[in-house]
Design a protein around this motif. Structure first.
Motif, PDB file in Angstrom:
ATOM      1  N   UNK A 226       0.731  -1.115  -0.161  1.00 63.03           N
ATOM      2  CA  UNK A 226       0.323  -0.254   0.188  1.00 63.03           C
ATOM      3  C   UNK A 226       0.696   1.168   0.198  1.00 63.03           C
ATOM      4  N   UNK A 227       2.529   1.372   0.352  1.00 64.75           N
ATOM      5  CA  UNK A 227       3.023   2.672  -0.414  1.00 64.75           C
ATOM      6  C   UNK A 227       2.945   3.190  -0.487  1.00 64.75           C
ATOM      7  N   UNK A 228       3.579   2.577  -2.132  1.00 67.25           N
ATOM      8  CA  UNK A 228       3.232   4.043  -3.623  1.00 67.25           C
ATOM      9  C   UNK A 228       2.038   4.253  -3.207  1.00 67.25           C
ATOM     10  N   UNK A 229       0.967   4.295  -3.576  1.00 66.87           N
ATOM     11  CA  UNK A 229      -0.746   4.102  -3.108  1.00 66.87           C
ATOM     12  C   UNK A 229      -0.669   5.169  -2.435  1.00 66.87           C
ATOM     13  N   UNK A 230      -0.321   5.000  -1.047  1.00 67.15           N
ATOM     14  CA  UNK A 230      -0.137   6.343  -0.181  1.00 67.15           C
ATOM     15  C   UNK A 230       0.474   7.570  -0.316  1.00 67.15           C
ATOM     16  N   UNK A 231       1.946   7.420  -0.840  1.00 67.09           N
ATOM     17  CA  UNK A 231       2.874   7.844  -1.210  1.00 67.09           C
ATOM     18  C   UNK A 231       2.555   8.859  -2.573  1.00 67.09           C
ATOM     19  N   UNK A 232       1.412   8.404  -3.512  1.00 65.79           N
ATOM     20  CA  UNK A 232       1.317   8.869  -4.583  1.00 65.79           C
ATOM     21  C   UNK A 232       0.137   9.923  -3.950  1.00 65.79           C
ATOM     22  N   UNK A 233      -1.276   9.288  -4.033  1.00 63.81           N
ATOM     23  CA  UNK A 233      -1.905   9.908  -3.214  1.00 63.81           C
ATOM     24  C   UNK A 233      -1.666  10.834  -1.590  1.00 63.81           C
TER      25      UNK A 233
END
Length: 239
Positions: A226-233
């Motif tokens: 979920x890290x890239x998801x959170x990082x981008x958003x």
């Protein structure tokens, strides 16, 4: 507008609440109900799980026949969702719109670091390849980047409930080895039946209590997928 391609009720509600929490923390705004759109009759979980099962039997690689088919299937999902979301919005999409592709893997990691083992991790490069193909197809149709949505994949191991459990107190590594059903759903919702969890409002109360801005860091810490998801958003240039 935010369109969520997912297979089940719990997936949609968890992702909606997670995105709202990220936006509230990093963009100082609460997303309105009508800004979210759920796609019906898109069987993402079957396609993803079939791909994992085939890879386990026949191997994985970008040039495998089943990988090519998986990329085509994801492209079809994205193309259909792109048109439906534009129709729902009532006008063209832009790079301010978001399209989320989600499906439960139903695969146990045993431990968090297992995510980085090639067999598990490989699904993400393939998904990004499918997304790149989607953009390439739209460019060939005459679209520009300003009129295409941000597309983000999220395939949790084993299921969306692992994100919720990570946001709850006393998260432990052992939850990675729980089966999606009944174990993890029971742990998170108090029942392994999503209809019961929703109708009795266990699901709504759990999300309201735990998927909140101050708990995003816990999800980021414990759930690498979920890290890239959170990082981008969470990116905010105005700060």
């Amino acid at each position: 507008m935010i369109g969520i391609i997912s297979d089940g009720d719990s997936d949609f509600h968890v992702l909606k609440k997670l995105i709202e929490a990220i936006f509230e923390k990093h963009h100082k705004e609460n997303s309105l109900e009508e800004e979210f759109y759920r796609f019906d009759n898109i069987d993402t979980i079957k396609v993803v799980q079939n791909y994992f099962q085939t890879c386990k039997k026949e191997g994985y690689g970008l040039h495998h026949k089943h990988t090519t088919q998986f990329v085509e299937d994801i492209n079809e999902f994205l193309g259909t969702a792109f048109l439906k979301l534009a129709n729902e919005k009532g006008t063209y999409l832009t790079n301010q719109d978001i399209l989320i592709f989600n499906a439960d893997s139903e695969i146990i990691l045993e431990k968090t670091d297992s995510y980085f083992e090639e067999w598990f991790y490989f699904v993400y490069p393939v998904l990004w390849k499918a997304i790149e193909h989607f953009y390439d197809n739209r460019i060939k149709e005459g679209y520009t980047y300003e009129y295409l949505p941000l597309i983000l994949p999220l395939i949790p191991f084993p299921c969306i409930e692992i994100l919720v459990r990570a946001a709850m107190p006393n998260y432990k590594e052992k939850y990675r080895s729980f089966n999606a059903k009944p174990d993890l759903k029971q742990e998170v919702w108090g029942t392994d039946s999503i209809p019961i969890a929703y109708n009795k409002e266990y699901l709504q109360r759990t999300l309201a209590k735990h998927i909140i801005p101050q708990n995003i860091e816990q999800v980021y810490k414990h759930i690498p997928e979920a890290r890239k998801f959170i990082q981008i958003l969470s990116f905010n240039l105005s700060k």
